[in-house]
Write a protein that holds these residues in place. Structure first.
Motif, PDB file in Angstrom:
ATOM      1  N   HIS A  25     -15.875   7.218 -27.897  1.00 37.79           N
ATOM      2  CA  HIS A  25     -16.498   5.868 -28.185  1.00 37.79           C
ATOM      3  C   HIS A  25     -16.292   4.843 -27.055  1.00 37.79           C
ATOM      4  N   LEU A  26     -14.884   4.639 -26.745  1.00 33.56           N
ATOM      5  CA  LEU A  26     -14.878   3.695 -25.737  1.00 33.56           C
ATOM      6  C   LEU A  26     -15.153   3.844 -24.309  1.00 33.56           C
ATOM      7  N   ILE A  27     -15.409   5.386 -24.137  1.00 32.68           N
ATOM      8  CA  ILE A  27     -16.015   5.610 -22.902  1.00 32.68           C
ATOM      9  C   ILE A  27     -17.098   5.382 -22.682  1.00 32.68           C
ATOM     10  N   ILE A  28     -18.074   5.704 -23.983  1.00 28.28           N
ATOM     11  CA  ILE A  28     -19.345   5.379 -24.035  1.00 28.28           C
ATOM     12  C   ILE A  28     -19.774   3.897 -23.735  1.00 28.28           C
ATOM     13  N   TYR A  29     -19.040   2.954 -24.848  1.00 31.08           N
ATOM     14  CA  TYR A  29     -19.063   1.712 -24.787  1.00 31.08           C
ATOM     15  C   TYR A  29     -18.816   1.099 -23.294  1.00 31.08           C
ATOM     16  N   VAL A  30     -17.987   1.524 -22.645  1.00 29.56           N
ATOM     17  CA  VAL A  30     -17.823   0.859 -21.301  1.00 29.56           C
ATOM     18  C   VAL A  30     -18.856   1.177 -20.361  1.00 29.56           C
ATOM     19  N   VAL A  31     -19.366   2.582 -20.364  1.00 29.58           N
ATOM     20  CA  VAL A  31     -20.407   3.026 -19.297  1.00 29.58           C
ATOM     21  C   VAL A  31     -21.749   2.225 -19.980  1.00 29.58           C
ATOM     22  N   VAL A  32     -21.985   2.120 -21.225  1.00 28.48           N
ATOM     23  CA  VAL A  32     -23.283   1.861 -21.460  1.00 28.48           C
ATOM     24  C   VAL A  32     -23.396   0.161 -21.291  1.00 28.48           C
ATOM     25  N   LEU A  42     -29.384  -8.137 -12.678  1.00 29.14           N
ATOM     26  CA  LEU A  42     -29.976  -7.636 -11.431  1.00 29.14           C
ATOM     27  C   LEU A  42     -31.679  -7.914 -11.641  1.00 29.14           C
ATOM     28  N   PHE A  43     -31.977  -7.707 -13.112  1.00 28.38           N
ATOM     29  CA  PHE A  43     -33.530  -7.763 -13.230  1.00 28.38           C
ATOM     30  C   PHE A  43     -33.752  -8.626 -14.152  1.00 28.38           C
ATOM     31  N   VAL A  44     -33.132  -9.356 -15.048  1.00 29.66           N
ATOM     32  CA  VAL A  44     -33.497 -10.435 -15.926  1.00 29.66           C
ATOM     33  C   VAL A  44     -32.393 -11.830 -15.856  1.00 29.66           C
ATOM     34  N   ARG A  45     -32.397 -12.234 -14.756  1.00 27.09           N
ATOM     35  CA  ARG A  45     -31.522 -13.335 -14.354  1.00 27.09           C
ATOM     36  C   ARG A  45     -31.848 -14.493 -15.164  1.00 27.09           C
ATOM     37  N   ASP A  46     -32.779 -14.704 -15.672  1.00 29.93           N
ATOM     38  CA  ASP A  46     -33.101 -16.186 -16.360  1.00 29.93           C
ATOM     39  C   ASP A  46     -32.282 -16.161 -17.822  1.00 29.93           C
ATOM     40  N   GLN A  47     -32.114 -15.111 -18.258  1.00 28.04           N
ATOM     41  CA  GLN A  47     -31.292 -14.869 -19.674  1.00 28.04           C
ATOM     42  C   GLN A  47     -30.149 -14.068 -19.454  1.00 28.04           C
ATOM     43  N   ILE A  48     -29.217 -14.658 -20.141  1.00 27.48           N
ATOM     44  CA  ILE A  48     -28.019 -13.612 -20.415  1.00 27.48           C
ATOM     45  C   ILE A  48     -27.876 -13.137 -21.701  1.00 27.48           C
ATOM     46  N   TRP A  49     -28.248 -11.884 -21.956  1.00 25.94           N
ATOM     47  CA  TRP A  49     -28.341 -11.122 -23.294  1.00 25.94           C
ATOM     48  C   TRP A  49     -27.356 -10.152 -23.371  1.00 25.94           C
ATOM     49  N   PHE A  50     -27.035  -9.845 -22.332  1.00 26.95           N
ATOM     50  CA  PHE A  50     -25.979  -8.372 -22.416  1.00 26.95           C
ATOM     51  C   PHE A  50     -24.729  -8.803 -23.237  1.00 26.95           C
ATOM     52  N   VAL A  51     -24.392 -10.105 -23.611  1.00 28.30           N
ATOM     53  CA  VAL A  51     -23.327 -10.526 -24.233  1.00 28.30           C
ATOM     54  C   VAL A  51     -23.282 -10.231 -25.823  1.00 28.30           C
ATOM     55  N   PHE A  52     -24.613 -10.051 -26.451  1.00 31.19           N
ATOM     56  CA  PHE A  52     -24.754  -9.785 -27.626  1.00 31.19           C
ATOM     57  C   PHE A  52     -24.305  -8.334 -28.159  1.00 31.19           C
ATOM     58  N   PRO A  53     -24.934  -7.096 -27.178  1.00 33.81           N
ATOM     59  CA  PRO A  53     -24.448  -5.974 -27.625  1.00 33.81           C
ATOM     60  C   PRO A  53     -23.156  -5.784 -27.190  1.00 33.81           C
ATOM     61  N   LEU A  54     -22.606  -6.423 -26.343  1.00 33.71           N
ATOM     62  CA  LEU A  54     -21.177  -6.364 -25.891  1.00 33.71           C
ATOM     63  C   LEU A  54     -20.188  -6.618 -27.036  1.00 33.71           C
ATOM     64  N   LEU A  55     -20.556  -7.898 -27.653  1.00 27.92           N
ATOM     65  CA  LEU A  55     -19.647  -8.314 -28.810  1.00 27.92           C
ATOM     66  C   LEU A  55     -19.901  -7.657 -30.039  1.00 27.92           C
ATOM     67  N   THR A  56     -21.133  -7.089 -30.422  1.00 21.06           N
ATOM     68  CA  THR A  56     -21.330  -6.753 -31.825  1.00 21.06           C
ATOM     69  C   THR A  56     -21.001  -5.219 -31.558  1.00 21.06           C
ATOM     70  N   TRP A  57     -21.075  -4.507 -30.631  1.00 25.59           N
ATOM     71  CA  TRP A  57     -20.585  -3.174 -30.292  1.00 25.59           C
ATOM     72  C   TRP A  57     -19.179  -3.134 -30.333  1.00 25.59           C
ATOM     73  N   GLY A  58     -18.621  -4.055 -29.542  1.00 26.91           N
ATOM     74  CA  GLY A  58     -17.172  -4.347 -29.471  1.00 26.91           C
ATOM     75  C   GLY A  58     -16.547  -4.567 -30.747  1.00 26.91           C
ATOM     76  N   PHE A  59     -17.091  -5.267 -31.620  1.00 26.51           N
ATOM     77  CA  PHE A  59     -16.312  -5.391 -32.982  1.00 26.51           C
ATOM     78  C   PHE A  59     -16.360  -3.928 -33.698  1.00 26.51           C
ATOM     79  N   GLY A  60     -17.334  -3.316 -33.700  1.00 31.49           N
ATOM     80  CA  GLY A  60     -17.515  -2.064 -34.150  1.00 31.49           C
ATOM     81  C   GLY A  60     -16.380  -0.958 -33.555  1.00 31.49           C
ATOM     82  N   LEU A  61     -16.234  -1.331 -32.200  1.00 29.79           N
ATOM     83  CA  LEU A  61     -15.245  -0.489 -31.403  1.00 29.79           C
ATOM     84  C   LEU A  61     -13.888  -0.664 -31.989  1.00 29.79           C
ATOM     85  N   PHE A  62     -13.679  -2.231 -32.188  1.00 27.67           N
ATOM     86  CA  PHE A  62     -12.477  -2.560 -32.490  1.00 27.67           C
ATOM     87  C   PHE A  62     -12.100  -2.128 -33.923  1.00 27.67           C
ATOM     88  N   LEU A  63     -13.149  -2.070 -34.942  1.00 30.52           N
ATOM     89  CA  LEU A  63     -12.640  -1.376 -36.397  1.00 30.52           C
ATOM     90  C   LEU A  63     -12.745  -0.054 -36.109  1.00 30.52           C
TER      91      LEU A  63
END
Length: 93
Positions: A25-32, A42-63
């Motif tokens: 799970h940890l390896i998949i989390y890091v790679v994805v 690289l492609f969507v510079r005007d919005q920073i959206w990667f934080v949302f899956p990083l934090l929500t999935w990170g919480f699941g990984l923490f659990l």
């Protein structure tokens, strides 16, 4: 091999499988999430959206980590054993 030794072996196999599942799970989390960060920057510079899956999935990984390594008393294997014993004593199952 005694019943106790068989039980301990079974428990050890189960625990190692749970650990393997967490590390996968940890390896998949890091790679994805690295890929999502790269795509975002690289492609969507005007919005920073990667934080949302990083934090929500990170919480699941923490659990998941807490569950496997016994970080929370109500998710630990000891708690499960005590509850099973309690249910058996009360005749709930």
């Amino acid at each position: 091999m005694t019943v106790d030794e068989k039980s301990r072996l079974l428990w050890a196999k189960f625990y190692v499988a749970a650990m393997r599942g967490f590390y996968q799970h940890l390896i998949i989390y890091v790679v994805v999430n690295v890929l999502l960060i790269l795509i975002n920057l690289l492609f969507v510079r005007d919005q920073i959206w990667f934080v949302f899956p990083l934090l929500t999935w990170g919480f699941g990984l923490f659990l998941h980590w807490m569950r496997v390594f016994g970080g929370v008393w109500f998710l630990s294997k000891d708690w499960e054993r005590r509850k099973i014993d309690e249910m058996l004593r009360k005749g709930e199952v």
